[in-house]
Scaffold this active site. Structure first.
Site, PDB file in Angstrom:
ATOM      1  N   LEU A  66      42.118-111.405  18.840  1.00 18.59           N
ATOM      2  CA  LEU A  66      43.053-110.652  19.696  1.00 18.59           C
ATOM      3  C   LEU A  66      42.309-109.772  20.695  1.00 18.59           C
ATOM      4  O   LEU A  66      42.928-109.066  21.488  1.00 18.59           O
ATOM      5  CB  LEU A  66      44.032-109.838  18.835  1.00 18.59           C
ATOM      6  CG  LEU A  66      44.943-110.717  17.965  1.00 18.59           C
ATOM      7  CD1 LEU A  66      45.887-109.866  17.126  1.00 18.59           C
ATOM      8  CD2 LEU A  66      45.750-111.705  18.809  1.00 18.59           C
ATOM      9  N   LYS A  67      40.993-109.792  20.650  1.00 20.47           N
ATOM     10  CA  LYS A  67      40.146-109.107  21.650  1.00 20.47           C
ATOM     11  C   LYS A  67      40.653-107.706  21.953  1.00 20.47           C
ATOM     12  O   LYS A  67      41.004-107.385  23.087  1.00 20.47           O
ATOM     13  CB  LYS A  67      40.067-109.942  22.934  1.00 20.47           C
ATOM     14  CG  LYS A  67      39.448-111.305  22.759  1.00 20.47           C
ATOM     15  CD  LYS A  67      39.206-112.000  24.089  1.00 20.47           C
ATOM     16  CE  LYS A  67      38.595-113.364  23.928  1.00 20.47           C
ATOM     17  NZ  LYS A  67      39.463-114.367  23.315  1.00 20.47           N
ATOM     18  N   TYR A  68      40.662-106.865  20.924  1.00 14.95           N
ATOM     19  CA  TYR A  68      41.173-105.499  21.107  1.00 14.95           C
ATOM     20  C   TYR A  68      40.365-104.742  22.168  1.00 14.95           C
ATOM     21  O   TYR A  68      39.136-104.806  22.197  1.00 14.95           O
ATOM     22  CB  TYR A  68      41.120-104.739  19.780  1.00 14.95           C
ATOM     23  CG  TYR A  68      42.014-105.322  18.725  1.00 14.95           C
ATOM     24  CD1 TYR A  68      43.374-105.532  18.956  1.00 14.95           C
ATOM     25  CD2 TYR A  68      41.498-105.654  17.476  1.00 14.95           C
ATOM     26  CE1 TYR A  68      44.191-106.052  17.967  1.00 14.95           C
ATOM     27  CE2 TYR A  68      42.318-106.173  16.480  1.00 14.95           C
ATOM     28  CZ  TYR A  68      43.658-106.362  16.736  1.00 14.95           C
ATOM     29  OH  TYR A  68      44.461-106.885  15.760  1.00 14.95           O
ATOM     30  N   PRO A  72      40.076 -95.523  21.290  1.00 19.00           N
ATOM     31  CA  PRO A  72      39.572 -95.673  19.911  1.00 19.00           C
ATOM     32  C   PRO A  72      40.654 -95.560  18.846  1.00 19.00           C
ATOM     33  O   PRO A  72      40.675 -96.351  17.884  1.00 19.00           O
ATOM     34  CB  PRO A  72      38.539 -94.532  19.795  1.00 19.00           C
ATOM     35  CG  PRO A  72      38.045 -94.337  21.193  1.00 19.00           C
ATOM     36  CD  PRO A  72      39.240 -94.585  22.085  1.00 19.00           C
ATOM     37  N   ASN A  73      41.581 -94.617  18.977  1.00 16.31           N
ATOM     38  CA  ASN A  73      42.619 -94.446  17.962  1.00 16.31           C
ATOM     39  C   ASN A  73      43.461 -95.710  17.807  1.00 16.31           C
ATOM     40  O   ASN A  73      43.730 -96.182  16.700  1.00 16.31           O
ATOM     41  CB  ASN A  73      43.512 -93.257  18.350  1.00 16.31           C
ATOM     42  CG  ASN A  73      44.690 -93.093  17.400  1.00 16.31           C
ATOM     43  OD1 ASN A  73      44.511 -92.830  16.220  1.00 16.31           O
ATOM     44  ND2 ASN A  73      45.904 -93.287  17.918  1.00 16.31           N
ATOM     45  N   THR A  74      43.864 -96.289  18.938  1.00 12.45           N
ATOM     46  CA  THR A  74      44.708 -97.491  18.898  1.00 12.45           C
ATOM     47  C   THR A  74      43.957 -98.663  18.283  1.00 12.45           C
ATOM     48  O   THR A  74      44.475 -99.379  17.418  1.00 12.45           O
ATOM     49  CB  THR A  74      45.171 -97.852  20.339  1.00 12.45           C
ATOM     50  OG1 THR A  74      45.805 -96.703  20.894  1.00 12.45           O
ATOM     51  CG2 THR A  74      46.112 -99.024  20.349  1.00 12.45           C
ATOM     52  N   THR A 121      33.680-116.393  28.866  1.00 14.20           N
ATOM     53  CA  THR A 121      33.035-117.602  29.405  1.00 14.20           C
ATOM     54  C   THR A 121      33.733-118.126  30.661  1.00 14.20           C
ATOM     55  O   THR A 121      33.231-119.027  31.317  1.00 14.20           O
ATOM     56  CB  THR A 121      32.967-118.709  28.336  1.00 14.20           C
ATOM     57  OG1 THR A 121      34.220-118.765  27.665  1.00 14.20           O
ATOM     58  CG2 THR A 121      31.876-118.446  27.343  1.00 14.20           C
ATOM     59  N   GLY A 212      38.499-125.545  21.334  1.00 19.77           N
ATOM     60  CA  GLY A 212      39.951-125.610  21.443  1.00 19.77           C
ATOM     61  C   GLY A 212      40.407-126.926  22.021  1.00 19.77           C
ATOM     62  O   GLY A 212      40.490-127.951  21.321  1.00 19.77           O
ATOM     63  N   ARG A 213      40.678-126.928  23.325  1.00 16.48           N
ATOM     64  CA  ARG A 213      41.341-128.072  23.957  1.00 16.48           C
ATOM     65  C   ARG A 213      40.664-129.430  23.767  1.00 16.48           C
ATOM     66  O   ARG A 213      41.375-130.432  23.613  1.00 16.48           O
ATOM     67  CB  ARG A 213      41.567-127.762  25.447  1.00 16.48           C
ATOM     68  CG  ARG A 213      42.651-126.701  25.627  1.00 16.48           C
ATOM     69  CD  ARG A 213      42.610-126.044  26.986  1.00 16.48           C
ATOM     70  NE  ARG A 213      41.444-125.170  27.125  1.00 16.48           N
ATOM     71  CZ  ARG A 213      41.172-124.467  28.210  1.00 16.48           C
ATOM     72  NH1 ARG A 213      41.963-124.536  29.268  1.00 16.48           N
ATOM     73  NH2 ARG A 213      40.110-123.690  28.257  1.00 16.48           N
TER      74      ARG A 213
HETATM   75  O1  C5P Z   1      40.102-124.710  24.809  1.00 11.44           O
HETATM   76  P1  C5P Z   1      38.761-124.032  24.789  1.00 11.44           P
HETATM   77  O2  C5P Z   1      37.724-124.788  23.960  1.00 11.44           O
HETATM   78  O3  C5P Z   1      38.249-123.649  26.145  1.00 11.44           O
HETATM   79  O4  C5P Z   1      39.039-122.686  23.993  1.00 11.44           O
HETATM   80  C1  C5P Z   1      38.094-121.649  23.852  1.00 11.44           C
HETATM   81  C2  C5P Z   1      38.690-120.555  23.013  1.00 11.44           C
HETATM   82  O5  C5P Z   1      37.744-119.498  22.873  1.00 11.44           O
HETATM   83  C3  C5P Z   1      39.962-119.936  23.597  1.00 11.44           C
HETATM   84  O6  C5P Z   1      40.800-119.599  22.500  1.00 11.44           O
HETATM   85  C4  C5P Z   1      39.467-118.670  24.285  1.00 11.44           C
HETATM   86  O7  C5P Z   1      40.442-117.651  24.267  1.00 11.44           O
HETATM   87  C5  C5P Z   1      38.272-118.287  23.397  1.00 11.44           C
HETATM   88  N1  C5P Z   1      37.204-117.495  24.053  1.00 11.44           N
HETATM   89  C6  C5P Z   1      36.536-117.908  25.176  1.00 11.44           C
HETATM   90  N2  C5P Z   1      35.551-117.117  25.727  1.00 11.44           N
HETATM   91  C7  C5P Z   1      35.225-115.962  25.154  1.00 11.44           C
HETATM   92  C8  C5P Z   1      35.887-115.548  24.001  1.00 11.44           C
HETATM   93  C9  C5P Z   1      36.879-116.358  23.458  1.00 11.44           C
HETATM   94  O8  C5P Z   1      36.776-118.987  25.687  1.00 11.44           O
HETATM   95  N3  C5P Z   1      34.229-115.227  25.642  1.00 11.44           N
END
Ligand code: C5P
Length: 234
Positions: A66-68, A72-74, A121, A212-213
């Protein structure tokens, strides 16, 4: 490849989906090969914590991405909740600064592996310039990685391109997770700017890779995983 853990245990599948049918199909097809699933803001917003429970009920682990990035409190209260779900990994933006990272580490109390996101990335140096950051991507990544280490964060999410250098400056104990994986060139990079192959990432020192994809949009996710496994054995 580092350590004795098998390559399959080091591949994390990113589930960025809003259709429950598709999520179920992905998990059914990949669960014989995969131990950790990444749930990010898309799937968590669509399905909430019940998806974490479903994955855990299949004896798989969850990387909650979820990449907070907040005060800091939240962030510390959000981390407290997330760690209580029993997730294996959690992410924070290192750009949130030292106080935020320290508060997160304190709230986590060693439960999840806390991972700092350095530079996404999907960014390159030109993209950094457009948001007012004048450093080259590599220099920015290094600066944020050292900040995270000094704040007590366990590991980093980083592109394969800066991995070798990152390993040198952070040492072996830092967990490095690499997204932006594409199987072979040419293959669609989608919105990713700094991509690397699975083999390239592990050879450069990744502990885990996130895909992912290339898997979730494939007609045959199991075959993609078998091909990756073969490429890692060569
Ligand atoms: O579909 P794909 O392989 O590009 O998915 C990469 C996953 O990694 C996604 O869920 C994306 O949100 C996550 N991610 C990223 N780059 C980062 C951190 C997380 O692509 N620096």
């Amino acid at each position: 490849m580092k350590g004795s853990t098998s390559s399959a245990e080091r591949i994390i599948v990113a589930i960025d989906e809003v259709s429950k049918d598709k999520v179920d199909r992905i998990i059914d097809a990949t669960s014989p090969f995969i131990g950790i699933y990444k749930i990010g803001s898309i799937a968590f917003t669509a399905f909430g914590p019940r998806l974490i429970d479903e994955i855990k009920n299949r004896n798989k682990e969850v990387f909650l991405d979820l990449k907070y990035f907040d005060i800091p409190n939240t962030v510390s209260k959000a981390v407290e909740q997330a760690a209580a779900y029993g997730v294996r990994m959690l992410t924070l933006h290192t750009l949130g600064g030292k106080e935020m990272l320290q508060a997160a580490a304190a709230a986590n109390r060693g439960r999840a592996t806390l991972l700092g996101v350095t530079v996404l990335t999907s960014f390159d140096t030109a993209g950094l310039r457009r948001v007012g950051i004048e450093h080259e991507t590599d220099a920015m990544v290094e600066r944020l990685a050292l900040l995270a280490r000094d704040a007590g964060i366990d590991g980093l999410v980083a592109s394969g391109h800066e991995l070798v250098h990152l390993r040198k400056i952070t040492g072996d104990s830092t967990v490095i997770v690499v997204p932006g994986i594409r199987l072979e060139q040419p293959s669609p990079a989608d919105d990713q700017k700094r991509v690397v192959s699975p083999r390239g990432a592990f050879d450069a020192g990744a502990d885990y890779i996130v895909i992912g994809r290339p898997i979730t949009d494939s007609r045959d996710p199991a075959k993609v995983l078998r091909d990756i496994s073969d490429s890692l054995k060569q």
